[in-house]
Structure formats: structure tokens, C-alpha cells
Motif scaffolding. Sequence first.
Motif, PDB file in Angstrom:
ATOM      1  N   TYR A 159      -7.404   7.276  40.731  1.00 32.36           N
ATOM      2  CA  TYR A 159      -6.008   6.849  40.602  1.00 32.36           C
ATOM      3  C   TYR A 159      -5.357   7.541  39.401  1.00 32.36           C
ATOM      4  N   ALA A 160      -6.080   7.601  38.300  1.00 36.81           N
ATOM      5  CA  ALA A 160      -5.539   8.270  37.113  1.00 36.81           C
ATOM      6  C   ALA A 160      -5.300   9.753  37.382  1.00 36.81           C
ATOM      7  N   ALA A 161      -6.181  10.353  38.190  1.00 40.09           N
ATOM      8  CA  ALA A 161      -6.072  11.790  38.475  1.00 40.09           C
ATOM      9  C   ALA A 161      -4.812  12.140  39.253  1.00 40.09           C
ATOM     10  N   ILE A 162      -4.255  11.181  40.006  1.00 37.79           N
ATOM     11  CA  ILE A 162      -3.031  11.454  40.773  1.00 37.79           C
ATOM     12  C   ILE A 162      -1.787  10.899  40.062  1.00 37.79           C
ATOM     13  N   ARG A 214      -0.386   5.229  47.941  1.00 36.33           N
ATOM     14  CA  ARG A 214       0.648   4.201  48.142  1.00 36.33           C
ATOM     15  C   ARG A 214       0.889   3.420  46.856  1.00 36.33           C
ATOM     16  N   MET A 215      -0.192   3.108  46.138  1.00 35.64           N
ATOM     17  CA  MET A 215      -0.050   2.404  44.862  1.00 35.64           C
ATOM     18  C   MET A 215       0.765   3.231  43.873  1.00 35.64           C
ATOM     19  N   ARG A 216       0.447   4.525  43.795  1.00 34.28           N
ATOM     20  CA  ARG A 216       1.168   5.400  42.867  1.00 34.28           C
ATOM     21  C   ARG A 216       2.640   5.507  43.245  1.00 34.28           C
ATOM     22  N   ASP A 217       2.921   5.620  44.533  1.00 36.60           N
ATOM     23  CA  ASP A 217       4.313   5.732  44.980  1.00 36.60           C
ATOM     24  C   ASP A 217       5.113   4.490  44.621  1.00 36.60           C
ATOM     25  N   ARG A 218       4.434   3.343  44.574  1.00 37.81           N
ATOM     26  CA  ARG A 218       5.102   2.095  44.196  1.00 37.81           C
ATOM     27  C   ARG A 218       5.076   1.869  42.682  1.00 37.81           C
ATOM     28  N   GLY A 219       4.382   2.719  41.953  1.00 39.56           N
ATOM     29  CA  GLY A 219       4.323   2.590  40.500  1.00 39.56           C
ATOM     30  C   GLY A 219       3.542   1.384  40.029  1.00 39.56           C
ATOM     31  N   LEU A 220       2.477   1.024  40.759  1.00 39.03           N
ATOM     32  CA  LEU A 220       1.723  -0.181  40.426  1.00 39.03           C
ATOM     33  C   LEU A 220       0.686   0.081  39.332  1.00 39.03           C
ATOM     34  N   ASP A 221       0.634  -0.808  38.363  1.00 35.02           N
ATOM     35  CA  ASP A 221      -0.441  -0.774  37.378  1.00 35.02           C
ATOM     36  C   ASP A 221      -1.752  -1.143  38.066  1.00 35.02           C
ATOM     37  N   ASP A 246       1.722  -3.725  49.909  1.00 36.41           N
ATOM     38  CA  ASP A 246       3.163  -3.449  49.896  1.00 36.41           C
ATOM     39  C   ASP A 246       3.979  -4.560  49.251  1.00 36.41           C
ATOM     40  N   GLN A 247       3.351  -5.720  48.986  1.00 37.40           N
ATOM     41  CA  GLN A 247       4.083  -6.838  48.390  1.00 37.40           C
ATOM     42  C   GLN A 247       3.585  -7.200  46.993  1.00 37.40           C
ATOM     43  N   ALA A 248       2.550  -6.527  46.536  1.00 36.63           N
ATOM     44  CA  ALA A 248       1.931  -6.885  45.257  1.00 36.63           C
ATOM     45  C   ALA A 248       2.680  -6.286  44.073  1.00 36.63           C
TER      46      ALA A 248
END
Length: 294
Positions: A189-192, A155-162, A128-130
Motif C-alpha cells: 500500500y505504501a509503495a503505491i 481502491r483504498m488509495r483512490d479513496r485516500g483511506l488511512d 466503499d463505505q469505510a
Amino acid sequence: MPRLIRGLAELADGYDVVLSDVWGVLHNGAAYFKKAAEALERFRAKGGAVVLITNSPNPSRIVRAHLDSLGVPREAYDAIVSSGDVTVALLIERAADALFHVGPAWETALFEEVLALTGKKLRLAPLDQAGFVLCSGLTHPARETPADYDASLARMRDRGLDFICANPDIVVQDGEDLVYCAGAIAERYAAIGGKVIQAGKPFPPIYERALARATELRGGELAQARVLAIGDAMRTDIKGACDQGLASLFVTSGIHREELHGAGEDAALDAAALRQFAEGAGFAPTAAITELAW
């Protein structure tokens, strides 16, 4: 249908450089293949250059140490370029941001390499902080599957993280077993809809680095038509070679052994299965060989 050959000697005169995969071609994680090492040695002895190109998430110095521990003779290759080397360059570019690491806790070679090259430590943070994600593999490979990461990936996708993938392989052969790699998580990850940055094969950055090294070894001159890529994975090794316009030699007894040879340990290559396999992939290697040998 790719040309079926018995040894690298049948092709060697047509090439100045070999870009050889490591895991599945030169060793299986537990032991190295003496015939393969001899083939690469003999290619070098006739004036060719060999660059090992691997999707290992470790820097090339770690790959070299592993090869040494297995007994692979250094005469079998001139240089090593790893997905880990490309990943280190990507991490240095993003050193100002904190990262969330997906992978075994003991896998710290990438961080140590960045420290050695820049004198600065990378900052690790909770998800959540990365500012971005680095994936070097499954955190607990022996008891997890890629599906176990779906909640975190959302969660990563919702935050738009590379999502930097240090090893695009889906699976790798470890002794007699197939083990999931970072690429299996990156694929989900790419699939979502997540953004994945791939460091290794079949993507261009690792080939650019390997070809630049090969050009140095050849004294500054290298014709792409004189480069042969060798690998056992259609999705990474052979597709990458095709995408880069390179000739390729497919080792059929690697991760695709069961599909192409059947269940028997010493089963011969099924030529019809190979034809269907290449047709299904939509691309084909220049030639195929059961195991790398001279």
C-alpha cells in the motif's frame, strides 16, 4: 561486524532492562524455546526487568494466554507490550468512523478489547463505505499472498483511506514455515502512495509504550543506555532498536536462518554471511547469538 556471543550472561551486567521479541526468539508458534525462557528468567533473577515487545496484532492479554498455552513460564518476563495494544489505542481514537477490516474473520480480539475498554462497539463497513482500513493480516493466510490484495489497495488509495497496520512484520515463522503478515500488505500500500500508520516495530509508538512500562518496573528511573533489545528480524527488531538508540542482540536462527546458517537444520552461523547481511541492511546489531540462551 557485531560481537558474536554464546550466551546472554556475557552482556547481562551491562543492562537493567531487556526488551525481548517473542515469536522467533521465545517460541516458533508451535513450541517454546526452553533455553530462551531460562535466559530471561536468569536475567530477572539478577535484578533485571524483562518486557516482551511483540508485533502480534492481538492485545497483550491474548499474547499472554498463548504463551501460557505453550508452557512459557511467567517467571521469564515482567510485562508484555504488543502491536495490538498500540492498535487498540489507535482504534479508540477513530471510534467515530466505520472501518474496513483486512484479516481473518475470526480475528476479533482487537474489537473485543475496544468494547471492554470503552463500552462501545466499533463499526465495520464495506470498503466503499469505510472511513479507514485496519489490517491485522491476510484474510486467508493459507491460500493468499500479498499480491492478491493489489486491486483492493488501489481502491483504498483512490479513496485516500488511512491504513492502520496492526503487525508490521512481513513474515513470521510458524513451526517450520514462514507465513505472511499484515506488514507485507502495508508495504504494498505504501509503495503505491497509500498512507500507512504502523503500530509495531520498528516504529516509535510501541517502543514508547514498552519503555514507559519498563520505567515503571524500575521504580521510575531508567537509563536508555541500560536497555537491550533482543530480536530475530533485522527489518523490525534490530532496525527499531537502532532507530531508538538502543543496544540490540540479534538472534540469527530465527526468520533469517537460511540466509545466515544455510539449509542444514543444525548448520553453524556463517560469520561472513552475517557481515554481508549487516552491510546490506545499512545498520547492525550490537551483538549476535545463534539462539537466545544464558
